[in-house]
Design a protein around this motif. Sequence first.
Motif, PDB file in Angstrom:
ATOM      1  N   CYS A 138       0.846  -1.190   0.000  1.00 25.34           N
ATOM      2  CA  CYS A 138       0.000   0.000   0.000  1.00 25.34           C
ATOM      3  C   CYS A 138       0.881   1.239   0.000  1.00 25.34           C
ATOM      4  O   CYS A 138       1.588   1.498   0.977  1.00 25.34           O
ATOM      5  CB  CYS A 138      -0.925   0.017   1.219  1.00 25.34           C
ATOM      6  SG  CYS A 138      -1.891   1.539   1.382  1.00 25.34           S
ATOM      7  N   GLU A 139       0.860   1.973  -1.104  1.00 28.31           N
ATOM      8  CA  GLU A 139       1.585   3.246  -1.179  1.00 28.31           C
ATOM      9  C   GLU A 139       0.722   4.314  -0.509  1.00 28.31           C
ATOM     10  O   GLU A 139      -0.144   4.931  -1.133  1.00 28.31           O
ATOM     11  CB  GLU A 139       1.875   3.621  -2.635  1.00 28.31           C
ATOM     12  CG  GLU A 139       3.144   3.014  -3.200  1.00 28.31           C
ATOM     13  CD  GLU A 139       4.428   3.679  -2.688  1.00 28.31           C
ATOM     14  OE1 GLU A 139       4.323   4.653  -1.896  1.00 28.31           O
ATOM     15  OE2 GLU A 139       5.512   3.222  -3.070  1.00 28.31           O
ATOM     16  N   THR A 140       0.977   4.529   0.771  1.00 29.46           N
ATOM     17  CA  THR A 140       0.131   5.423   1.554  1.00 29.46           C
ATOM     18  C   THR A 140       0.034   6.837   0.987  1.00 29.46           C
ATOM     19  O   THR A 140      -1.039   7.444   1.042  1.00 29.46           O
ATOM     20  CB  THR A 140       0.638   5.500   3.007  1.00 29.46           C
ATOM     21  OG1 THR A 140       1.217   4.264   3.372  1.00 29.46           O
ATOM     22  CG2 THR A 140      -0.492   5.820   3.955  1.00 29.46           C
ATOM     23  N   PRO A 141       1.116   7.432   0.456  1.00 26.09           N
ATOM     24  CA  PRO A 141       1.005   8.811  -0.029  1.00 26.09           C
ATOM     25  C   PRO A 141      -0.001   9.012  -1.156  1.00 26.09           C
ATOM     26  O   PRO A 141      -0.471  10.131  -1.372  1.00 26.09           O
ATOM     27  CB  PRO A 141       2.430   9.128  -0.504  1.00 26.09           C
ATOM     28  CG  PRO A 141       3.301   8.229   0.300  1.00 26.09           C
ATOM     29  CD  PRO A 141       2.509   6.960   0.423  1.00 26.09           C
ATOM     30  N   THR A 142      -0.333   7.926  -1.894  1.00 28.50           N
ATOM     31  CA  THR A 142      -1.290   8.055  -2.989  1.00 28.50           C
ATOM     32  C   THR A 142      -2.520   7.170  -2.809  1.00 28.50           C
ATOM     33  O   THR A 142      -3.377   7.111  -3.687  1.00 28.50           O
ATOM     34  CB  THR A 142      -0.624   7.710  -4.331  1.00 28.50           C
ATOM     35  OG1 THR A 142      -0.096   6.372  -4.267  1.00 28.50           O
ATOM     36  CG2 THR A 142       0.498   8.682  -4.652  1.00 28.50           C
ATOM     37  N   GLY A 143      -2.606   6.455  -1.704  1.00 24.45           N
ATOM     38  CA  GLY A 143      -3.759   5.604  -1.448  1.00 24.45           C
ATOM     39  C   GLY A 143      -3.885   4.432  -2.393  1.00 24.45           C
ATOM     40  O   GLY A 143      -4.986   3.937  -2.635  1.00 24.45           O
ATOM     41  N   THR A 144      -2.759   3.942  -2.903  1.00 24.07           N
ATOM     42  CA  THR A 144      -2.753   2.878  -3.907  1.00 24.07           C
ATOM     43  C   THR A 144      -2.436   1.528  -3.287  1.00 24.07           C
ATOM     44  O   THR A 144      -1.436   1.391  -2.577  1.00 24.07           O
ATOM     45  CB  THR A 144      -1.705   3.181  -5.000  1.00 24.07           C
ATOM     46  OG1 THR A 144      -2.038   4.418  -5.645  1.00 24.07           O
ATOM     47  CG2 THR A 144      -1.651   2.072  -6.037  1.00 24.07           C
ATOM     48  N   LEU A 145      -3.263   0.529  -3.576  1.00 22.18           N
ATOM     49  CA  LEU A 145      -3.006  -0.844  -3.150  1.00 22.18           C
ATOM     50  C   LEU A 145      -2.538  -1.635  -4.369  1.00 22.18           C
ATOM     51  O   LEU A 145      -3.276  -1.786  -5.344  1.00 22.18           O
ATOM     52  CB  LEU A 145      -4.269  -1.485  -2.573  1.00 22.18           C
ATOM     53  CG  LEU A 145      -4.067  -2.844  -1.904  1.00 22.18           C
ATOM     54  CD1 LEU A 145      -3.339  -2.687  -0.563  1.00 22.18           C
ATOM     55  CD2 LEU A 145      -5.403  -3.552  -1.690  1.00 22.18           C
ATOM     56  N   ASN A 146      -1.309  -2.109  -4.310  1.00 22.25           N
ATOM     57  CA  ASN A 146      -0.730  -2.823  -5.450  1.00 22.25           C
ATOM     58  C   ASN A 146      -1.045  -4.311  -5.411  1.00 22.25           C
ATOM     59  O   ASN A 146      -1.090  -4.923  -4.346  1.00 22.25           O
ATOM     60  CB  ASN A 146       0.790  -2.619  -5.471  1.00 22.25           C
ATOM     61  CG  ASN A 146       1.169  -1.229  -5.909  1.00 22.25           C
ATOM     62  OD1 ASN A 146       0.738  -0.754  -6.953  1.00 22.25           O
ATOM     63  ND2 ASN A 146       1.986  -0.543  -5.108  1.00 22.25           N
ATOM     64  N   ASP A 147      -1.246  -4.887  -6.592  1.00 24.52           N
ATOM     65  CA  ASP A 147      -1.490  -6.317  -6.734  1.00 24.52           C
ATOM     66  C   ASP A 147      -0.142  -7.034  -6.696  1.00 24.52           C
ATOM     67  O   ASP A 147       0.658  -6.928  -7.627  1.00 24.52           O
ATOM     68  CB  ASP A 147      -2.212  -6.585  -8.055  1.00 24.52           C
ATOM     69  CG  ASP A 147      -2.582  -8.058  -8.233  1.00 24.52           C
ATOM     70  OD1 ASP A 147      -2.296  -8.859  -7.318  1.00 24.52           O
ATOM     71  OD2 ASP A 147      -3.147  -8.394  -9.289  1.00 24.52           O
ATOM     72  N   MET A 148       0.106  -7.765  -5.616  1.00 23.80           N
ATOM     73  CA  MET A 148       1.392  -8.434  -5.439  1.00 23.80           C
ATOM     74  C   MET A 148       1.539  -9.695  -6.287  1.00 23.80           C
ATOM     75  O   MET A 148       2.643 -10.079  -6.668  1.00 23.80           O
ATOM     76  CB  MET A 148       1.589  -8.813  -3.968  1.00 23.80           C
ATOM     77  CG  MET A 148       1.591  -7.666  -2.982  1.00 23.80           C
ATOM     78  SD  MET A 148       3.157  -6.759  -2.963  1.00 23.80           S
ATOM     79  CE  MET A 148       2.743  -5.384  -4.050  1.00 23.80           C
ATOM     80  N   GLY A 149       0.429 -10.379  -6.558  1.00 25.03           N
ATOM     81  CA  GLY A 149       0.488 -11.704  -7.153  1.00 25.03           C
ATOM     82  C   GLY A 149       1.315 -11.821  -8.418  1.00 25.03           C
ATOM     83  O   GLY A 149       2.245 -12.646  -8.492  1.00 25.03           O
ATOM     84  N   PRO A 150       1.024 -11.046  -9.468  1.00 26.42           N
ATOM     85  CA  PRO A 150       1.782 -11.188 -10.716  1.00 26.42           C
ATOM     86  C   PRO A 150       3.277 -10.921 -10.555  1.00 26.42           C
ATOM     87  O   PRO A 150       4.100 -11.578 -11.205  1.00 26.42           O
ATOM     88  CB  PRO A 150       1.131 -10.148 -11.631  1.00 26.42           C
ATOM     89  CG  PRO A 150      -0.251  -9.972 -11.086  1.00 26.42           C
ATOM     90  CD  PRO A 150      -0.098 -10.100  -9.605  1.00 26.42           C
TER      91      PRO A 150
END
Length: 354
Positions: A138-150
Amino acid sequence: MKFTPGPTTIPPAVRDAMAEPQPNPNIDPAFAERYDAVCRKLETVYDTSHDVVVPGGEGILGLESAIASLIEPGDRVLCISNGLYGDGFADFVDSYDGQAELVSAPYDEGYDLGAIETTLEDADAAGEPFTVATMVHCETPTGTLNDMGPVLDLLEEHDVLSVVDAVSSLGGTPVPTDRIDVCLGASQKCFSAPSGLTTAAVSDRAWEQMAARDPSSRYTNLLLWRDVSDGFPYTHLTANVSALDAALDLVLEEGLEAVYDRHEEAAARCRARGDALGLELYPDPERASPTVTAFHLPGEATRVQQQVADEAGIVLATGLGELADDILRLGHMGYNADTEKVDRAMDAVEAALE
């Protein structure tokens, strides 16, 4: 009211636990028992079979310690990023004389899987494989949750150790910990305990890598925490451990699925209120984290933040770096993942916008 994406508001039961008389961490068996209990509870929250350790130090200690413990000078590290903290891993690599290669995507986009795959293949073909890869859940400064799986699929295919910053997601949304070699958390985000503790779930493969290295620092050497049966590497933060213990009890009593649902409900309420005001999310809505909402207010974020603080007594956060005045962030994580608190915060935002 503090409604920031960490440190979060601390529940009364956690404050009370921190205020209790504390055992001596160096000689009192009661502290060792409490520490062990905290690690067992964290294994449940991480949903992992990996070892979990809890060094004393704010979450950034975990990020630096993972690099310090896993690499030696000259080792190549792939730093995968679409945000400020992803970029920051490269600075840690440089400080320990590793060779960082940054594969970046724009902050408002997902990871560039094609570029990651090409970089891994080129490194193997050149006989210069990567030792470690880093990324942020989770990139807190931009509120982005990244998909780790791929990305984890690619790293496993190329036999590269993975280090993941899950500081702002752990305890608020599922994390694929058993696929990660070093998965990092912290006390002050979704756990709503005071800042001051790092958490790390470490795979057997990562322990083996650390044991084969010659660490340049004692304080940032995670290997020293693998077995604390004969004592801790340094005097531990007893009150912080007690507070985290109480915070974990609250999470486990509620149940992880219920906790995750509560975060999703709070995020949905926040975004519905923002949509009604004509506010746009900074990340794509499908990649927006359930723990923090980042509204895109170019040139207005700081003014709105200050007005909300002055008129409603509510503390919000803005973006960081170049986005400092363009993003307004609301941290509905941990104790603040509550729709009534979201409404109170969004009422203040609405008044400021009007």
